[in-house]
Design an enzyme around this catalytic site. Structure first.
Site, PDB file in Angstrom:
ATOM      1  N   SER A 158      22.991  -8.485  -6.340  1.00 52.67           N
ATOM      2  CA  SER A 158      21.695  -9.148  -6.435  1.00 52.67           C
ATOM      3  C   SER A 158      20.533  -8.186  -6.652  1.00 52.67           C
ATOM      4  CB  SER A 158      21.424  -9.984  -5.174  1.00 52.67           C
ATOM      5  OG  SER A 158      21.042  -9.166  -4.095  1.00 52.67           O
ATOM      6  N   LYS A 196      17.069  -6.637   0.278  1.00 56.23           N
ATOM      7  CA  LYS A 196      16.214  -7.396  -0.638  1.00 56.23           C
ATOM      8  C   LYS A 196      14.816  -6.773  -0.705  1.00 56.23           C
ATOM      9  CE  LYS A 196      18.975 -10.803  -1.794  1.00 56.23           C
ATOM     10  NZ  LYS A 196      20.180 -10.088  -1.368  1.00 56.23           N
TER      11      LYS A 196
END
Length: 238
Positions: A158, A196
């Protein structure tokens, strides 16, 4: 390795099935683990299934099968002692003890430091980080600067547009706050760790992927704890 909550749920299911032959309901699991909602149970069940500890049987309500138990556990479920941010140690909501400072490497004192590798971190759907210091790596001193540091092995894709690939090792400076745009280790709901980019959306926290295949996830501040900030990356070529 399982988090404390994952192990508690696995053993609760195992004991209930030994007693009655029927898995507990999600409400019973929620109450047993003192969780606020069944969504937390769904996450734990999914994590246990992905790790091969349980199997959901299709087309049957409440149908769970315990495939295996942790190799080593005690009924008291006492947490292990040692270094960590709380996600690594599994202390779940407790203030983490300060990590051991990075020490100069014996091989090349003054130009490199030894950093503990504390397991794996998800760059994708959050997974739990392994709880033990698996090994140490030596990194250039100028990569990390001041502060306490640890390393994590990346699993997932991701963050590929930020140059972070599956199999990379990220160097993290221990920190409990971040600026918008920083790439952080985030602990979500005291259970799952993920790598993230940190953003703010009004009063909420956004955990932003660097891959259009993944959605940005929005949480109220009380559901996210910052465990550190990315300061470096190591990649091995085979």
């Amino acid at each position: 390795m399982l988090t404390r909550k994952q192990q508690e749920l696995l053993l609760f299911i195992h004991e209930r099935m030994k007693e009655s032959g029927v898995p507990p309901s999600f409400d019973e699991m929620k109450d047993a683990l003192d969780l606020a909602s069944k969504s937390g149970i769904h996450r734990l069940i999914t994590a246990l299934e992905e790790r091969g500890f349980i199997r959901r049987l299709p087309n049957r309500a409440r149908a769970l099968e315990v495939i295996k138990l942790p190799e080593a556990y005690t009924p008291s479920l006492q947490p292990r002692r040692g270094f960590a941010p709380s996600v690594i140690e599994g202390s779940l909501g407790k203030a983490p003890p300060p990590p051991a400072p990075s020490k100069p490497s014996v091989e090349d004192s003054g130009s490199s430091v030894s950093v503990p590798v504390m397991g794996r971190i998800a760059a994708g759907v959050p997974i739990s980080a392994i709880q033990n210091n698996t090994h140490d790596i030596t990194v250039p001193a100028e990569m990390i600067g001041a502060g306490d540091h640890y390393a994590l092995e990346v699993k997932g894709d991701s963050m590929i547009e930020a140059g972070i690939l599956d199999g990379d090792t990220v160097i993290i400076r221990n920190a409990s706050n971040a600026n918008p745009g920083d790439i952080i280790v985030a602990l979500v709901d005291d259970e799952e760790a993920t790598l993230k980019r940190f953003r703010r959306r009004g009063a909420s926290i956004a955990l932003e992927a660097a891959n259009p295949a993944y959605e940005t996830r929005i949480f109220p501040p009380d559901r996210v704890k910052i465990q550190g900030k990315l300061v470096g990356l190591i990649r091995r070529y085979h």
